[in-house]
Design a protein around this motif. Sequence first.
Motif, PDB file in Angstrom:
ATOM      1  N   GLU A  11      -6.129  -3.369   2.713  1.00 13.68           N
ATOM      2  CA  GLU A  11      -5.833  -2.723   3.997  1.00 13.68           C
ATOM      3  C   GLU A  11      -4.377  -2.935   4.392  1.00 13.68           C
ATOM      4  O   GLU A  11      -3.713  -2.006   4.868  1.00 13.68           O
ATOM      5  CB  GLU A  11      -6.772  -3.263   5.085  1.00 13.68           C
ATOM      6  CG  GLU A  11      -8.214  -2.814   4.907  1.00 13.68           C
ATOM      7  CD  GLU A  11      -9.208  -3.567   5.796  1.00 13.68           C
ATOM      8  OE1 GLU A  11      -8.810  -4.517   6.512  1.00 13.68           O
ATOM      9  OE2 GLU A  11     -10.400  -3.205   5.757  1.00 13.68           O
ATOM     10  N   TRP A  12      -3.876  -4.154   4.189  1.00  8.18           N
ATOM     11  CA  TRP A  12      -2.473  -4.441   4.513  1.00  8.18           C
ATOM     12  C   TRP A  12      -1.543  -3.610   3.641  1.00  8.18           C
ATOM     13  O   TRP A  12      -0.546  -3.085   4.120  1.00  8.18           O
ATOM     14  CB  TRP A  12      -2.158  -5.919   4.350  1.00  8.18           C
ATOM     15  CG  TRP A  12      -2.969  -6.852   5.201  1.00  8.18           C
ATOM     16  CD1 TRP A  12      -3.661  -6.557   6.341  1.00  8.18           C
ATOM     17  CD2 TRP A  12      -3.187  -8.234   4.958  1.00  8.18           C
ATOM     18  NE1 TRP A  12      -4.292  -7.677   6.826  1.00  8.18           N
ATOM     19  CE2 TRP A  12      -4.017  -8.727   6.002  1.00  8.18           C
ATOM     20  CE3 TRP A  12      -2.781  -9.122   3.972  1.00  8.18           C
ATOM     21  CZ2 TRP A  12      -4.424 -10.054   6.077  1.00  8.18           C
ATOM     22  CZ3 TRP A  12      -3.185 -10.460   4.046  1.00  8.18           C
ATOM     23  CH2 TRP A  12      -4.000 -10.909   5.099  1.00  8.18           C
ATOM     24  N   GLN A  13      -1.871  -3.483   2.356  1.00  4.65           N
ATOM     25  CA  GLN A  13      -1.046  -2.687   1.449  1.00  4.65           C
ATOM     26  C   GLN A  13      -1.046  -1.220   1.865  1.00  4.65           C
ATOM     27  O   GLN A  13      -0.002  -0.564   1.823  1.00  4.65           O
ATOM     28  CB  GLN A  13      -1.542  -2.840   0.008  1.00  4.65           C
ATOM     29  CG  GLN A  13      -1.254  -4.217  -0.561  1.00  4.65           C
ATOM     30  CD  GLN A  13      -1.914  -4.449  -1.906  1.00  4.65           C
ATOM     31  OE1 GLN A  13      -3.037  -4.009  -2.141  1.00  4.65           O
ATOM     32  NE2 GLN A  13      -1.216  -5.144  -2.791  1.00  4.65           N
ATOM     33  N   THR A  14      -2.191  -0.718   2.292  1.00  5.58           N
ATOM     34  CA  THR A  14      -2.278   0.668   2.770  1.00  5.58           C
ATOM     35  C   THR A  14      -1.391   0.851   3.989  1.00  5.58           C
ATOM     36  O   THR A  14      -0.686   1.860   4.108  1.00  5.58           O
ATOM     37  CB  THR A  14      -3.742   1.028   3.094  1.00  5.58           C
ATOM     38  OG1 THR A  14      -4.508   0.933   1.888  1.00  5.58           O
ATOM     39  CG2 THR A  14      -3.851   2.429   3.667  1.00  5.58           C
ATOM     40  N   ASP A  15      -1.398  -0.122   4.899  1.00  6.75           N
ATOM     41  CA  ASP A  15      -0.551  -0.057   6.092  1.00  6.75           C
ATOM     42  C   ASP A  15       0.930   0.035   5.726  1.00  6.75           C
ATOM     43  O   ASP A  15       1.730   0.577   6.492  1.00  6.75           O
ATOM     44  CB  ASP A  15      -0.772  -1.274   6.989  1.00  6.75           C
ATOM     45  CG  ASP A  15      -2.148  -1.283   7.654  1.00  6.75           C
ATOM     46  OD1 ASP A  15      -2.834  -0.228   7.637  1.00  6.75           O
ATOM     47  OD2 ASP A  15      -2.542  -2.352   8.167  1.00  6.75           O
ATOM     48  N   PHE A  16       1.314  -0.516   4.570  1.00  4.38           N
ATOM     49  CA  PHE A  16       2.701  -0.491   4.113  1.00  4.38           C
ATOM     50  C   PHE A  16       2.966   0.661   3.139  1.00  4.38           C
ATOM     51  O   PHE A  16       4.026   0.713   2.521  1.00  4.38           O
ATOM     52  CB  PHE A  16       3.075  -1.835   3.461  1.00  4.38           C
ATOM     53  CG  PHE A  16       3.660  -2.817   4.426  1.00  4.38           C
ATOM     54  CD1 PHE A  16       5.019  -3.070   4.441  1.00  4.38           C
ATOM     55  CD2 PHE A  16       2.863  -3.468   5.342  1.00  4.38           C
ATOM     56  CE1 PHE A  16       5.572  -3.961   5.342  1.00  4.38           C
ATOM     57  CE2 PHE A  16       3.403  -4.371   6.243  1.00  4.38           C
ATOM     58  CZ  PHE A  16       4.770  -4.613   6.246  1.00  4.38           C
ATOM     59  N   ASN A  17       1.987   1.551   3.001  1.00  4.08           N
ATOM     60  CA  ASN A  17       2.115   2.702   2.094  1.00  4.08           C
ATOM     61  C   ASN A  17       2.421   2.288   0.660  1.00  4.08           C
ATOM     62  O   ASN A  17       3.183   2.958  -0.040  1.00  4.08           O
ATOM     63  CB  ASN A  17       3.169   3.695   2.602  1.00  4.08           C
ATOM     64  CG  ASN A  17       2.772   4.315   3.910  1.00  4.08           C
ATOM     65  OD1 ASN A  17       1.630   4.734   4.084  1.00  4.08           O
ATOM     66  ND2 ASN A  17       3.703   4.352   4.846  1.00  4.08           N
ATOM     67  N   LEU A  18       1.856   1.173   0.241  1.00  7.17           N
ATOM     68  CA  LEU A  18       2.031   0.708  -1.131  1.00  7.17           C
ATOM     69  C   LEU A  18       0.987   1.372  -2.026  1.00  7.17           C
ATOM     70  O   LEU A  18      -0.110   1.717  -1.564  1.00  7.17           O
ATOM     71  CB  LEU A  18       1.876  -0.821  -1.192  1.00  7.17           C
ATOM     72  CG  LEU A  18       2.912  -1.613  -0.403  1.00  7.17           C
ATOM     73  CD1 LEU A  18       2.565  -3.090  -0.400  1.00  7.17           C
ATOM     74  CD2 LEU A  18       4.305  -1.399  -0.984  1.00  7.17           C
ATOM     75  N   PRO A  19       1.299   1.534  -3.300  1.00 11.81           N
ATOM     76  CA  PRO A  19       0.306   2.122  -4.204  1.00 11.81           C
ATOM     77  C   PRO A  19      -0.899   1.193  -4.357  1.00 11.81           C
ATOM     78  O   PRO A  19      -0.766  -0.030  -4.264  1.00 11.81           O
ATOM     79  CB  PRO A  19       1.055   2.275  -5.526  1.00 11.81           C
ATOM     80  CG  PRO A  19       2.256   1.406  -5.419  1.00 11.81           C
ATOM     81  CD  PRO A  19       2.540   1.218  -3.962  1.00 11.81           C
ATOM     82  N   SER A  20      -2.040   1.779  -4.585  1.00 17.16           N
ATOM     83  CA  SER A  20      -3.243   0.962  -4.748  1.00 17.16           C
ATOM     84  C   SER A  20      -3.244   0.302  -6.124  1.00 17.16           C
ATOM     85  O   SER A  20      -2.564   0.742  -7.053  1.00 17.16           O
ATOM     86  CB  SER A  20      -4.501   1.807  -4.555  1.00 17.16           C
ATOM     87  OG  SER A  20      -4.558   2.805  -5.548  1.00 17.16           O
ATOM     88  N   ALA A  21      -4.013  -0.748  -6.250  1.00 18.34           N
ATOM     89  CA  ALA A  21      -4.134  -1.486  -7.510  1.00 18.34           C
ATOM     90  C   ALA A  21      -4.786  -0.610  -8.579  1.00 18.34           C
ATOM     91  O   ALA A  21      -5.548   0.307  -8.250  1.00 18.34           O
ATOM     92  CB  ALA A  21      -4.969  -2.741  -7.287  1.00 18.34           C
ATOM     93  N   PRO A  22      -4.538  -0.899  -9.852  1.00 17.75           N
ATOM     94  CA  PRO A  22      -5.114  -0.092 -10.925  1.00 17.75           C
ATOM     95  C   PRO A  22      -6.563  -0.461 -11.256  1.00 17.75           C
ATOM     96  O   PRO A  22      -7.121   0.070 -12.212  1.00 17.75           O
ATOM     97  CB  PRO A  22      -4.194  -0.405 -12.110  1.00 17.75           C
ATOM     98  CG  PRO A  22      -3.713  -1.783 -11.843  1.00 17.75           C
ATOM     99  CD  PRO A  22      -3.584  -1.880 -10.350  1.00 17.75           C
ATOM    100  N   ILE A  23      -7.144  -1.356 -10.474  1.00 17.57           N
ATOM    101  CA  ILE A  23      -8.529  -1.782 -10.699  1.00 17.57           C
ATOM    102  C   ILE A  23      -9.306  -1.714  -9.395  1.00 17.57           C
ATOM    103  O   ILE A  23      -8.718  -1.628  -8.316  1.00 17.57           O
ATOM    104  CB  ILE A  23      -8.606  -3.231 -11.250  1.00 17.57           C
ATOM    105  CG1 ILE A  23      -7.999  -4.217 -10.236  1.00 17.57           C
ATOM    106  CG2 ILE A  23      -7.941  -3.336 -12.614  1.00 17.57           C
ATOM    107  CD1 ILE A  23      -8.293  -5.673 -10.534  1.00 17.57           C
TER     108      ILE A  23
END
Length: 163
Positions: A114-126
Motif C-alpha cells: 500500500e505504501w509503495q502504491t502511494d508512492f507510485n512505485l512499480p509492484s513487485a514481480p511476485i
Amino acid sequence: MVQQLKQTDEKYLRRCLELANESVEAGDEAFGSVLVSEDGRIIAEARNRVNEKTILAHPEIDLAYWAAENLSKEERTKTTMYTTGEHCPMCSAAHGWVGLGTLVYLSSAKQLGEWQTDFNLPSAPINFLPVEDIIKNVEVRGPAKGDLLGEIKKIHEINWLKK
C-alpha cells in the motif's frame, strides 16, 4: 494465527530499524533483521544487500543461512527472528526449511504494498502471501502499531524520495 507484539519485542525491533537505516544509507532498500537466542541475546544480524550482492540478498535469507551453518536444529527452533517487514515468500520458505522459531515483524507485506502504491512505485514481480500461509507451526507476531510502524514507514519513504 498472527499475534500482537509483546513489550519485550521493542528493543530488538529498534535494532532492526537501525539496520534498515544503515541499509538505506548504503543505497539499498529499508530492511534489517536480527536473530535472537532463547536467552535473549542477539546472535546474528543482517541488512538488505541486494545492491551489493544479488537481488536475493534479503537479510532474512542471510540469517537463515547463518543459522543453518552455526546452530543445531534444536537451537534454531528456539530462536526468534525480528525483522522490519513481513517475510516475502522466499524468506518465509527459508525460515521454514531451516526450522527457525518465532517470527516478529514491524510492517506487513500488505502495508508495504500500500505504501509503495502511494508512492507510485512499480509492484513487485511476485505475489505476497501471509507468512503463516507458508511457514507451518511457527509463532508469528506483527505488524506493529503506533510509533514503531510509523518509523519503518518513514525510513521507506526517505529511501523512495531519494530515487
